[in-house]
Design an enzyme around this catalytic site. Structure first.
Site, PDB file in Angstrom:
ATOM      1  N   CYS A   1       0.240   1.319  -5.913  1.00  0.00           N
ATOM      2  CA  CYS A   1      -0.683   2.179  -6.652  1.00  0.00           C
ATOM      3  C   CYS A   1      -0.068   3.564  -6.846  1.00  0.00           C
ATOM      4  O   CYS A   1       0.713   4.040  -6.024  1.00  0.00           O
ATOM      5  CB  CYS A   1      -2.006   2.296  -5.913  1.00  0.00           C
ATOM      6  SG  CYS A   1      -2.977   0.783  -5.917  1.00  0.00           S
TER       7      CYS A   1
ATOM      8  N   HIS B   1       0.835  -1.204   0.000  1.00  0.00           N
ATOM      9  CA  HIS B   1       0.000   0.000   0.000  1.00  0.00           C
ATOM     10  C   HIS B   1       0.874   1.260   0.000  1.00  0.00           C
ATOM     11  O   HIS B   1       1.943   1.282   0.614  1.00  0.00           O
ATOM     12  CB  HIS B   1      -0.881   0.039   1.250  1.00  0.00           C
ATOM     13  CG  HIS B   1      -2.048  -0.884   1.221  1.00  0.00           C
ATOM     14  ND1 HIS B   1      -2.966  -0.902   0.201  1.00  0.00           N
ATOM     15  CD2 HIS B   1      -2.461  -1.827   2.121  1.00  0.00           C
ATOM     16  CE1 HIS B   1      -3.904  -1.807   0.453  1.00  0.00           C
ATOM     17  NE2 HIS B   1      -3.620  -2.383   1.613  1.00  0.00           N
TER      18      HIS B   1
ATOM     19  N   ARG C   1       0.210   2.140 -11.705  1.00  0.00           N
ATOM     20  CA  ARG C   1       1.086   1.430 -10.786  1.00  0.00           C
ATOM     21  C   ARG C   1       2.500   2.010 -10.886  1.00  0.00           C
ATOM     22  O   ARG C   1       2.990   2.254 -11.991  1.00  0.00           O
ATOM     23  CB  ARG C   1       1.139  -0.064 -11.121  1.00  0.00           C
ATOM     24  CG  ARG C   1      -0.181  -0.789 -10.995  1.00  0.00           C
ATOM     25  CD  ARG C   1      -0.622  -0.936  -9.540  1.00  0.00           C
ATOM     26  NE  ARG C   1      -1.870  -1.677  -9.444  1.00  0.00           N
ATOM     27  CZ  ARG C   1      -3.070  -1.146  -9.482  1.00  0.00           C
ATOM     28  NH1 ARG C   1      -3.197   0.182  -9.625  1.00  0.00           N
ATOM     29  NH2 ARG C   1      -4.149  -1.885  -9.376  1.00  0.00           N
TER      30      ARG C   1
END
Length: 235
Positions: free
Chosen positions: A202, A134, A211
């Protein structure tokens, strides 16, 4: 007129309540998940280190990484999905940065640490050791991935070995570009001859539109023993 006022007052109260609920959700999503996930990941890191300390000594591997034939890959045991099996350290992210690497890339796994693409190579093996994390929420392990520069070290620790990778490049791609985690990054179908690592997250922050991908190449593997730490982690 009284009925209209009552209706407007009721609507206003609903809007205020909805706003408060939304605000609480944002606080939970952006702050509280970081607090709870950081604590959980720290506990997972400590647990993994304790388990390793209790293991019997391993045979000492070579301290220098050398390519091996892809026809004779390194044999490593299968890792159950959801199990932590390694730690990642990135000096660029701070001296104390360490996160657990967990098998799999489902959302529940990524909420607990850095996820390993299960079909990709294991640490130090010929091929592409690919991981995801993340950039925001849940302790955001790859929040600063875009700060990595060519030559930066990325260290992966397993039960018996330190693996030191060096960043060789980065790229921003669309989410459908799964070829970046192929055995030979961006060249699906080719047989690997190098030991690579790919980090994905991300991009940009607070969006899943693209990405951010960082490619690294294995520079060194060091047998773990008391007091032995890669030079890039000292200081």
């Amino acid at each position: 007129m009284n009925a209209l006022r009552a209706t407007l007052r009721g609507f206003g109260e609903i809007c205020i309540t909805a706003g408060l609920v939304l605000l609480l959700f944002v606080v939970w999503q952006l702050w509280w998940t970081d607090v709870t996930a950081a604590h959980a990941q720290s506990q997972q890191t400590e647990q993994l280190q304790k388990e390793w300390a209790d293991l019997p000594p391993h045979p000492s591997p070579s301290s220098t990484a050398t390519p091996t034939s892809p026809a004779t890959p390194t044999k490593l045991k299968e890792i159950p999905l959801g199990d932590a099996f390694a730690l990642i350290r990135v000096p660029r992210f701070g001296h104390g940065y360490v996160r657990p690497i967990i098998e799999g890339t489902s959302l529940d796994v990524l909420d607990r640490g850095v996820g390993h693409y299960a079909d990709s190579a294991k640490p130090g093996a010929v091929g592409n050791f690919a991981v995801a994390g993340h950039r925001v929420t849940y302790a955001k392990p790859f929040n600063r991935i875009d700060e990595l520069k060519v030559g930066d070290p990325v260290v992966v620790e397993t039960a018996d070995t330190w693996y030191v990778y060096r960043v060789v490049g980065h790229e921003v791609v669309t989410p459908d570009r799964v070829d970046v985690v192929a055995p030979v990054p961006e060249h699906p179908g080719q047989k690997p001859t190098e030991r690579m690592m790919t980090m994905t997250a991300c991009h940009p922050k607070f969006s899943a539109r693209q990405r951010y991908v960082v490619f690294s190449k294995l520079e060194q593997k060091i047998a773990k023993s008391p007091g032995v730490v890669p030079d890039v982690l000292r200081g």
